[in-house]
Design a protein around this motif. Structure first.
Motif, short mmCIF file in Angstrom:
data_model
loop_
_atom_site.label_atom_id
_atom_site.label_comp_id
_atom_site.label_asym_id
_atom_site.label_seq_id
_atom_site.Cartn_x
_atom_site.Cartn_y
_atom_site.Cartn_z
N GLU A 61 56.78 32.65 37.92
CA GLU A 61 55.60 31.99 37.40
C GLU A 61 55.08 32.77 36.20
OE1 GLU A 61 52.69 30.43 39.85
OE2 GLU A 61 54.12 29.43 41.16
N ARG B 74 58.13 28.70 52.46
CA ARG B 74 57.46 27.46 52.86
C ARG B 74 58.10 26.94 54.16
NH1 ARG B 74 56.32 24.57 46.96
NH2 ARG B 74 55.56 26.50 46.03
N HIS C 177 53.71 30.76 46.86
CA HIS C 177 54.07 30.76 45.43
C HIS C 177 53.68 32.12 44.86
CE1 HIS C 177 49.90 28.64 44.74
NE2 HIS C 177 49.79 29.74 45.44
N GLN D 175 60.83 32.20 42.80
CA GLN D 175 60.09 31.61 41.68
C GLN D 175 59.94 32.61 40.55
OE1 GLN D 175 56.19 30.46 43.19
NE2 GLN D 175 56.81 28.32 43.12
N1 PHE Z 1 52.44 27.40 41.86
C1 PHE Z 1 53.10 26.14 41.63
C2 PHE Z 1 54.11 25.88 42.72
O1 PHE Z 1 54.51 26.80 43.37
C3 PHE Z 1 53.77 26.07 40.30
C4 PHE Z 1 52.81 26.12 39.16
C5 PHE Z 1 52.43 27.34 38.61
C6 PHE Z 1 52.26 24.95 38.67
C7 PHE Z 1 51.54 27.38 37.58
C8 PHE Z 1 51.39 25.01 37.62
C9 PHE Z 1 51.01 26.18 37.08
O2 PHE Z 1 54.51 24.77 42.94
#
Ligand code: PHE
Length: 340
Positions: free
Chosen positions: A209, A193, A167, A207
């Motif tokens: 984030e 993954r 992530h 992603q």
């Molecule tokens: N890092 C999480 C994921 O990859 C997503 C997430 C980020 C959840 C920040 C909460 C807070 O699934």
């Protein structure tokens, strides 16, 4: 002899050259390999010596004037020919194939623009990560089962074990280590993954984030930020709902659904007749995570969220098979406009 020269001179001047055929006739007659002027030169032998010079000069002049008439007529015909095929300025230009932007790039740019407008900067980090940034600093203790939530590709590199990041929360750890609050940043990027490839899962995806850390950041700030995002992305009628969830790095944690934009929440097969579509995970940054990056958790609080770009693109473009995004089939790719 002079008479003959005069005759030919006359012939040249009256010869009417008005098209390509007559030009060619003229050339054959006066300048070709067996032309009439050449014949005259053959007769030069029989001319008395004292007249040879004068007659020779006349014949040379004759040849020059034939050549000149030919050259000027040729240019005149060429120019008038191009008049007929004049450039048509009203004709539409040929289409230039400039390709189109990848749907994931379009959606990623849109997400970045939406968060830029409320002050989020963009941060990037490495795709090959160490355990600290991908797990430990994010409150995944060693041997903690939460590590299995994200099946990881590990890489042996010298002494230390590295991994492909699962992530982009790892980027946020790097930002927290290097910057002081207030921090307001998003980290777009590719993540990996270890999953079997199918229509619904892939071994890599993208992603974005987000992380916001400051004094007195509350859950209300998180909800409002996500509502703003949902309405900018899916239209002002979009609503969100939060369901309690679990992530090691946030407490409390939630999963966020957006009202189904396809059926206006009436229920359809995309939202599985619930009226809601899951789009992201979020929560308040766990104090342990702040402390791990040397941020005083008594003075500061923050929220974080993470979403899959493929998921947002799927909802925006109704593309249901994840594999299409990485197969590079031009029939798929050229359906997305380049000017978004
Ligand atoms: N890092 C999480 C994921 O990859 C997503 C997430 C980020 C959840 C920040 C909460 C807070 O699934």
């Amino acid at each position: 002899m002079k008479e003959k020269i005069k005759g030919i001179e006359n012939e040249i001047s009256v010869f009417d050259i008005n098209n390509v055929e007559s030009l060619e006739k003229f050339r054959i007659h006066f300048l070709g390999s067996k032309n009439c002027i050449k014949d005259l030169f053959a007769e030069l032998k029989s001319v008395p010596n004292e007249e040879k010079k004068e007659i020779g000069q006349l014949m040379n002049a004759l040849r020059t004037s034939a050549q000149e008439k030919f050259d000027s007529s040729k240019i005149r015909l060429e120019n008038s020919a191009s008049d007929d095929t004049k450039i048509d300025l009203s004709r539409p230009a040929d289409q230039i194939e400039i390709g189109s932007r990848h749907p994931l790039s379009l959606v990623r740019s849109e997400i970045i623009e939406i968060f830029n407008r409320i002050g989020f900067t963009v941060s990037e980090g490495p795709e090959i990560e160490d355990d600290w940034h991908n797990f430990s600093a994010l409150n995944f203790p060693p041997e903690h089962p939460a590590r299995d939530m994200q099946d990881t590709f590990f890489i042996e590199k010298g002494e230390t074990e590295m991994a492909l990041r699962t992530h982009t929360s790892s980027v946020q750890v790097r930002v927290m280590e290097n910057e002081k609050p207030p921090i307001r940043t998003i980290s777009p990027g590719r993540v990996y993954r270890n999953e079997a490839i199918s229509a619904r899962a892939h071994c890599f995806f993208h992603q974005v984030e987000g992380l916001y850390i400051d004094k007195d950041v509350s859950f209300a700030d998180l909800k409002q930020t996500l509502l703003y995002f949902a309405q900018e992305m899916f239209g002002e009628k979009a609503q969100i709902r939060l369901r309690p969830s679990y992530f090691p790095f946030t407490e409390p944690s939630a999963e966020v659904d957006v009202s189904c934009t396809i059926c206006n929440s009436k229920g359809c097969n995309v939202c599985k007749y619930t009226g809601w579509l899951e789009i992201l995970g979020c929560g308040m940054v766990d104090p342990n995570v702040l402390e791990a990056s040397n941020i005083d958790s008594k003075a500061f609080s923050g929220f974080a969220f993470g979403m899959g770009v493929e998921r947002i693109a799927q909802l925006k473009y109704r593309v249901n098979d994840l594999r299409l995004y990485s197969e590079n089939d031009v029939r798929f790719l050229k359906q997305f406009s380049s000017g978004m």
